[in-house]
Design a protein around this motif. Structure first.
Motif, PDB file in Angstrom:
ATOM      1  N   LYS A   1      51.358  41.031  29.585  1.00 26.87           N
ATOM      2  CA  LYS A   1      51.667  41.108  28.156  1.00 26.87           C
ATOM      3  C   LYS A   1      50.820  42.176  27.475  1.00 26.87           C
ATOM      4  CE  LYS A   1      51.303  38.323  23.980  1.00 26.87           C
ATOM      5  NZ  LYS A   1      50.792  37.074  23.447  1.00 26.87           N
ATOM      6  N   MET A   2      49.552  42.238  27.826  1.00 28.47           N
ATOM      7  CA  MET A   2      48.649  43.205  27.222  1.00 28.47           C
ATOM      8  C   MET A   2      49.025  44.637  27.609  1.00 28.47           C
ATOM      9  SD  MET A   2      45.172  40.963  27.662  1.00 28.47           S
ATOM     10  CE  MET A   2      43.995  42.094  26.956  1.00 28.47           C
ATOM     11  N   VAL A   3      49.367  44.841  28.859  1.00 27.32           N
ATOM     12  CA  VAL A   3      49.805  46.168  29.304  1.00 27.32           C
ATOM     13  C   VAL A   3      51.062  46.571  28.540  1.00 27.32           C
ATOM     14  CG1 VAL A   3      50.780  47.442  31.259  1.00 27.32           C
ATOM     15  CG2 VAL A   3      48.708  46.053  31.573  1.00 27.32           C
ATOM     16  N   LYS A   4      51.973  45.638  28.376  1.00 34.79           N
ATOM     17  CA  LYS A   4      53.229  45.917  27.665  1.00 34.79           C
ATOM     18  C   LYS A   4      52.989  46.295  26.204  1.00 34.79           C
ATOM     19  CE  LYS A   4      57.751  43.932  26.758  1.00 34.79           C
ATOM     20  NZ  LYS A   4      58.631  42.789  26.927  1.00 34.79           N
ATOM     21  N   THR A   5      51.972  45.712  25.577  1.00 35.52           N
ATOM     22  CA  THR A   5      51.700  46.028  24.171  1.00 35.52           C
ATOM     23  C   THR A   5      50.790  47.248  24.009  1.00 35.52           C
ATOM     24  OG1 THR A   5      49.822  44.496  23.998  1.00 35.52           O
ATOM     25  CG2 THR A   5      52.007  43.637  23.414  1.00 35.52           C
ATOM     26  N   GLY A   6      50.417  47.878  25.119  1.00 39.17           N
ATOM     27  CA  GLY A   6      49.649  49.115  25.047  1.00 39.17           C
ATOM     28  C   GLY A   6      48.146  48.963  25.111  1.00 39.17           C
ATOM     29  N   ILE A   7      47.666  47.805  25.502  1.00 36.30           N
ATOM     30  CA  ILE A   7      46.220  47.627  25.658  1.00 36.30           C
ATOM     31  C   ILE A   7      45.754  48.498  26.823  1.00 36.30           C
ATOM     32  CG2 ILE A   7      44.364  45.981  26.184  1.00 36.30           C
ATOM     33  CD1 ILE A   7      45.732  45.443  23.484  1.00 36.30           C
ATOM     34  N   ARG A   8      44.655  49.214  26.627  1.00 30.84           N
ATOM     35  CA  ARG A   8      44.122  50.106  27.661  1.00 30.84           C
ATOM     36  C   ARG A   8      43.082  49.369  28.505  1.00 30.84           C
ATOM     37  NH1 ARG A   8      39.729  53.586  28.107  1.00 30.84           N
ATOM     38  NH2 ARG A   8      40.080  55.254  29.600  1.00 30.84           N
ATOM     39  N   PHE A   9      43.356  49.275  29.792  1.00 28.52           N
ATOM     40  CA  PHE A   9      42.419  48.678  30.735  1.00 28.52           C
ATOM     41  C   PHE A   9      41.568  49.775  31.348  1.00 28.52           C
ATOM     42  CE2 PHE A   9      45.143  45.103  30.197  1.00 28.52           C
ATOM     43  CZ  PHE A   9      44.333  44.010  30.429  1.00 28.52           C
ATOM     44  N   THR A  10      40.256  49.575  31.324  1.00 31.82           N
ATOM     45  CA  THR A  10      39.339  50.563  31.885  1.00 31.82           C
ATOM     46  C   THR A  10      38.920  50.199  33.303  1.00 31.82           C
ATOM     47  OG1 THR A  10      37.388  49.483  30.961  1.00 31.82           O
ATOM     48  CG2 THR A  10      38.458  51.184  29.612  1.00 31.82           C
ATOM     49  N   ARG A  11      39.086  48.952  33.675  1.00 33.71           N
ATOM     50  CA  ARG A  11      38.873  48.504  35.058  1.00 33.71           C
ATOM     51  C   ARG A  11      40.037  47.605  35.421  1.00 33.71           C
ATOM     52  NH1 ARG A  11      33.079  46.247  34.678  1.00 33.71           N
ATOM     53  NH2 ARG A  11      32.569  47.678  33.019  1.00 33.71           N
ATOM     54  N   GLU A  12      40.670  47.944  36.514  1.00 32.03           N
ATOM     55  CA  GLU A  12      41.849  47.209  36.962  1.00 32.03           C
ATOM     56  C   GLU A  12      41.464  45.801  37.432  1.00 32.03           C
ATOM     57  OE1 GLU A  12      45.048  48.192  36.566  1.00 32.03           O
ATOM     58  OE2 GLU A  12      44.062  49.773  35.439  1.00 32.03           O
ATOM     59  N   PRO A  13      42.451  44.905  37.495  1.00 35.91           N
ATOM     60  CA  PRO A  13      42.175  43.535  37.933  1.00 35.91           C
ATOM     61  C   PRO A  13      41.540  43.488  39.317  1.00 35.91           C
ATOM     62  CG  PRO A  13      44.380  43.701  37.024  1.00 35.91           C
ATOM     63  CD  PRO A  13      43.860  45.098  37.134  1.00 35.91           C
ATOM     64  N   LYS A  14      40.603  42.575  39.451  1.00 34.73           N
ATOM     65  CA  LYS A  14      39.998  42.350  40.764  1.00 34.73           C
ATOM     66  C   LYS A  14      39.696  40.867  40.915  1.00 34.73           C
ATOM     67  CE  LYS A  14      35.057  42.790  40.007  1.00 34.73           C
ATOM     68  NZ  LYS A  14      33.822  43.356  40.470  1.00 34.73           N
ATOM     69  N   GLU A  15      39.731  40.438  42.154  1.00 38.69           N
ATOM     70  CA  GLU A  15      39.353  39.064  42.471  1.00 38.69           C
ATOM     71  C   GLU A  15      37.863  39.058  42.750  1.00 38.69           C
ATOM     72  OE1 GLU A  15      41.694  36.323  43.993  1.00 38.69           O
ATOM     73  OE2 GLU A  15      43.563  37.334  43.501  1.00 38.69           O
ATOM     74  N   ALA A  16      37.173  38.140  42.124  1.00 39.73           N
ATOM     75  CA  ALA A  16      35.733  37.980  42.301  1.00 39.73           C
ATOM     76  C   ALA A  16      35.467  36.539  42.718  1.00 39.73           C
ATOM     77  CB  ALA A  16      35.025  38.305  40.992  1.00 39.73           C
ATOM     78  N   PRO A  17      34.269  36.246  43.166  1.00 40.30           N
ATOM     79  CA  PRO A  17      33.971  34.866  43.577  1.00 40.30           C
ATOM     80  C   PRO A  17      34.226  33.829  42.477  1.00 40.30           C
ATOM     81  CG  PRO A  17      32.229  36.332  44.306  1.00 40.30           C
ATOM     82  CD  PRO A  17      33.153  37.139  43.431  1.00 40.30           C
ATOM     83  N   TYR A  18      34.132  34.250  41.223  1.00 41.10           N
ATOM     84  CA  TYR A  18      34.291  33.326  40.105  1.00 41.10           C
ATOM     85  C   TYR A  18      35.702  33.307  39.531  1.00 41.10           C
ATOM     86  CZ  TYR A  18      33.565  37.779  37.766  1.00 41.10           C
ATOM     87  OH  TYR A  18      33.649  39.085  37.388  1.00 41.10           O
ATOM     88  N   GLY A  19      36.564  34.277  39.921  1.00 40.54           N
ATOM     89  CA  GLY A  19      37.922  34.297  39.379  1.00 40.54           C
ATOM     90  C   GLY A  19      38.538  35.679  39.406  1.00 40.54           C
ATOM     91  N   ILE A  20      39.471  35.909  38.501  1.00 41.18           N
ATOM     92  CA  ILE A  20      40.165  37.184  38.379  1.00 41.18           C
ATOM     93  C   ILE A  20      39.716  37.816  37.070  1.00 41.18           C
ATOM     94  CG2 ILE A  20      42.404  38.356  38.363  1.00 41.18           C
ATOM     95  CD1 ILE A  20      43.596  35.692  39.436  1.00 41.18           C
ATOM     96  N   VAL A  21      39.426  39.130  37.098  1.00 46.26           N
ATOM     97  CA  VAL A  21      38.874  39.783  35.916  1.00 46.26           C
ATOM     98  C   VAL A  21      39.349  41.230  35.834  1.00 46.26           C
ATOM     99  CG1 VAL A  21      36.743  40.476  37.081  1.00 46.26           C
ATOM    100  CG2 VAL A  21      36.754  40.192  34.600  1.00 46.26           C
ATOM    101  N   ALA A  22      39.510  41.717  34.604  1.00 45.01           N
ATOM    102  CA  ALA A  22      39.774  43.123  34.325  1.00 45.01           C
ATOM    103  C   ALA A  22      39.122  43.445  32.990  1.00 45.01           C
ATOM    104  CB  ALA A  22      41.274  43.408  34.273  1.00 45.01           C
ATOM    105  N   VAL A  23      38.749  44.703  32.804  1.00 43.86           N
ATOM    106  CA  VAL A  23      38.086  45.126  31.567  1.00 43.86           C
ATOM    107  C   VAL A  23      39.077  45.932  30.734  1.00 43.86           C
ATOM    108  CG1 VAL A  23      36.184  46.455  30.572  1.00 43.86           C
ATOM    109  CG2 VAL A  23      35.838  45.180  32.707  1.00 43.86           C
ATOM    110  N   PHE A  24      39.146  45.590  29.430  1.00 44.08           N
ATOM    111  CA  PHE A  24      40.004  46.339  28.516  1.00 44.08           C
ATOM    112  C   PHE A  24      39.220  46.732  27.274  1.00 44.08           C
ATOM    113  CE2 PHE A  24      40.562  41.960  27.095  1.00 44.08           C
ATOM    114  CZ  PHE A  24      40.668  42.042  25.714  1.00 44.08           C
TER     115      PHE A  24
END
Length: 133
Positions: free
Chosen positions: A93-116
């Motif tokens: 949804k965020m990508v569709k509305t034009g939110i800019r992600f500076t770090r793509e999604p990644k799986e980490a020991p604590y969960g899934i995360v991306a930076v926008f």
């Protein structure tokens, strides 16, 4: 004793552009937008849907010094963490509305995360914790 963080002040350039970003693009709820004539400012509060305690106070910069912090509230570090119950739904949804992600999604020991980035460049984590946090 019970305490909560009720509001976090976020310095913005313009109330209306900030409301548009947080409500239209991120899907936050506009809780309050009240003009305060004695201070010639607005009390603008937004929060993520489903959140009942912590909200953002969109605080328009009122001096040149405050303006220097717009988009740099945490000195270039991730400033806020937007927790979700469905990372991939919200990311799409965020990508569709034009939110800019500076770090793509990644799986980490604590969960899934991306930076926008927000509209001014403050960094946020979109995170779905999977470790019980």
């Amino acid at each position: 004793m019970k305490q909560t963080i009720a509001l976090i002040a976020l310095v913005v350039r313009d109330y209306d552009e900030a409301i548009d970003f947080y409500v239209t693009k991120l899907g936050f709820v506009l809780v309050e937008d009240t003009y305060q004539p004695e201070q010639d400012k607005r009390w603008v509060v937004v929060r993520p849907p489903g959140e009942a305690s912590t909200s953002l106070l969109l605080a328009r910069a009122s001096s040149q010094r405050q303006e220097t912090f717009i988009g740099n509230q945490a000195g270039g570090r991730v400033f806020l963490f937007l927790q979700t119950d469905d990372f991939w739904r919200d990311h799409a949804k965020m990508v569709k509305t034009g939110i800019r992600f500076t770090r793509e999604p990644k799986e980490a020991p604590y969960g899934i995360v991306a930076v926008f980035e927000d509209l001014y460049g403050n960094l946020w984590d979109l995170v779905q914790f999977t470790d019980g946090r």
